[in-house]
Design a protein around this motif. Structure first.
Motif, PDB file in Angstrom:
ATOM      1  N   VAL A 144       0.858  -1.180   0.000  1.00 57.48           N
ATOM      2  CA  VAL A 144       0.000   0.000   0.000  1.00 57.48           C
ATOM      3  C   VAL A 144       0.898   1.236   0.000  1.00 57.48           C
ATOM      4  CG1 VAL A 144      -1.669   1.344   1.338  1.00 57.48           C
ATOM      5  CG2 VAL A 144      -1.912  -1.142   1.146  1.00 57.48           C
ATOM      6  N   ILE A 171      -7.456  -0.877   4.407  1.00 58.27           N
ATOM      7  CA  ILE A 171      -7.014  -0.542   3.048  1.00 58.27           C
ATOM      8  C   ILE A 171      -6.415  -1.793   2.426  1.00 58.27           C
ATOM      9  CG2 ILE A 171      -5.550   0.954   1.639  1.00 58.27           C
ATOM     10  CD1 ILE A 171      -5.588   2.985   3.905  1.00 58.27           C
ATOM     11  N   THR A 209      -3.179  -0.737  -3.176  1.00 61.30           N
ATOM     12  CA  THR A 209      -3.952   0.501  -3.302  1.00 61.30           C
ATOM     13  C   THR A 209      -3.012   1.700  -3.273  1.00 61.30           C
ATOM     14  OG1 THR A 209      -6.057  -0.317  -2.464  1.00 61.30           O
ATOM     15  CG2 THR A 209      -5.553   1.988  -2.016  1.00 61.30           C
ATOM     16  N   ARG A 210      -3.359   2.726  -4.050  1.00 55.32           N
ATOM     17  CA  ARG A 210      -2.571   3.948  -4.143  1.00 55.32           C
ATOM     18  C   ARG A 210      -3.440   5.145  -3.771  1.00 55.32           C
ATOM     19  NH1 ARG A 210       0.342   0.221  -4.319  1.00 55.32           N
ATOM     20  NH2 ARG A 210       1.847  -0.328  -5.934  1.00 55.32           N
ATOM     21  N   ILE A 213     -11.551   0.272   2.193  1.00 53.96           N
ATOM     22  CA  ILE A 213     -11.059   0.550   0.843  1.00 53.96           C
ATOM     23  C   ILE A 213     -10.456  -0.739   0.320  1.00 53.96           C
ATOM     24  CG2 ILE A 213      -9.469   1.940  -0.538  1.00 53.96           C
ATOM     25  CD1 ILE A 213      -9.672   4.104   1.641  1.00 53.96           C
ATOM     26  N   GLU A 250      -8.907  -3.675  -2.627  1.00 55.13           N
ATOM     27  CA  GLU A 250      -7.606  -3.889  -3.254  1.00 55.13           C
ATOM     28  C   GLU A 250      -7.541  -3.206  -4.618  1.00 55.13           C
ATOM     29  OE1 GLU A 250      -6.651  -8.008  -3.474  1.00 55.13           O
ATOM     30  OE2 GLU A 250      -6.762  -8.321  -1.307  1.00 55.13           O
ATOM     31  N   VAL A 297      -7.216  -0.126  -5.479  1.00 45.88           N
ATOM     32  CA  VAL A 297      -7.943   1.138  -5.634  1.00 45.88           C
ATOM     33  C   VAL A 297      -6.957   2.251  -5.965  1.00 45.88           C
ATOM     34  CG1 VAL A 297      -9.320   2.879  -4.411  1.00 45.88           C
ATOM     35  CG2 VAL A 297      -9.820   0.445  -4.108  1.00 45.88           C
ATOM     36  N   ASP A 356     -13.061  -3.373  -4.600  1.00 39.74           N
ATOM     37  CA  ASP A 356     -11.786  -3.554  -5.293  1.00 39.74           C
ATOM     38  C   ASP A 356     -11.779  -2.836  -6.644  1.00 39.74           C
ATOM     39  OD1 ASP A 356     -11.151  -5.195  -3.186  1.00 39.74           O
ATOM     40  OD2 ASP A 356     -11.446  -7.068  -4.291  1.00 39.74           O
ATOM     41  N   ARG A 357     -10.579  -2.397  -7.043  1.00 36.18           N
ATOM     42  CA  ARG A 357     -10.303  -1.849  -8.379  1.00 36.18           C
ATOM     43  C   ARG A 357     -11.206  -0.666  -8.730  1.00 36.18           C
ATOM     44  NH1 ARG A 357     -11.516  -4.429 -12.283  1.00 36.18           N
ATOM     45  NH2 ARG A 357     -12.871  -6.025 -11.383  1.00 36.18           N
TER      46      ARG A 357
END
Length: 226
Positions: A99, A115, A119-120, A135, A137, A139, A172-173
């Motif tokens: 992350v 999170i 994720t960024r 939040i 994966e 994202v 996710d995504r």
């Protein structure tokens, strides 16, 4: 009967192991230097962060290194940017693997924040989790986004009290464009795209493009590539 665990490795051996890893890593020299600084000077067991003020990081649970302020997209980065991570006594932060959160992001956890891996979260983002914020994966969150699961004030309309807090879920995504606001009760389905500048207050289904204030579905059968 569970076996007693052996002695924990000393700080010197931990630093040497990370130095060997940095030497083998293909990352740019600047990032390697920042990681090295963070690994040497951070408190043991804390997140990897060299440009972030943090408190309560012992209540962080993570599957791997949690990069806050380094190894991230430098879009809109300004010298001296510093973020903050504040975890209150009742708060918990659960982080997946790999992350990355930009230097100037500010995160406050009074409840539970999770999170997902890969994720960024970009520069200037602000997250307040006083109840539950999830939040997923993979994202991608653009610069200056705001996530608030708490109105912070009591509100009464026509004599009826309104709900002050509600959980937020980002599947996710999901791609969240720059300067989006996600308010209490928001749910965004897997793979959806939120247009820049949108205000999300309700449920957005999976695989759509949504935008506006309040956000509504603009297109369906949408997909994106990180």
């Amino acid at each position: 009967m569970a076996q007693a665990s052996g002695p924990r490795p000393g700080l010197g051996s931990v630093v040497k192991r990370h130095v060997r890893w940095l030497r083998r890593s293909p990352m740019p020299v600047r990032d390697a230097a920042q990681v090295g600084f963070a690994l040497v000077f951070r408190r043991r067991g804390h997140l990897v962060a060299s440009t972030v003020r943090y408190r309560g990081a012992r209540r962080v649970v993570h599957d791997g290194p949690f990069y806050f302020g380094i190894l991230c997209n430098r879009l809109f980065h300004a010298p001296g940017d510093r973020g903050a991570l504040l975890i209150h006594d009742a708060g918990t932060l659960v982080i997946g693997a790999d992350v990355k959160i930009a230097a100037s992001a500010r995160i406050t956890v009074g409840g539970h924040l999770a999170i997902g891996s890969h994720t960024r979260i970009n520069h200037g983002a602000k997250i307040l989790a006083n109840t539950v914020v999830t939040i997923g994966e993979g994202v991608a969150m653009g610069p200056e986004c705001l996530i608030l699961d708490d109105d912070l004030h009591d509100l009464t309309v026509a004599g009826v009290p309104r709900t002050k807090r509600a959980a937020i879920t980002v599947a996710d995504r999901v791609w969240i464009g720059s300067r989006c606001t996600l308010l209490k009760g928001t749910e965004i389905g897997e793979g959806s795209i939120i247009a820049a500048g949108s205000v999300v207050t309700g449920v957005i289904p999976a695989g759509v493009v949504a935008g506006g204030s309040p956000a509504r579905v603009l297109a369906t059968a949408a997909s994106w590539t990180p």
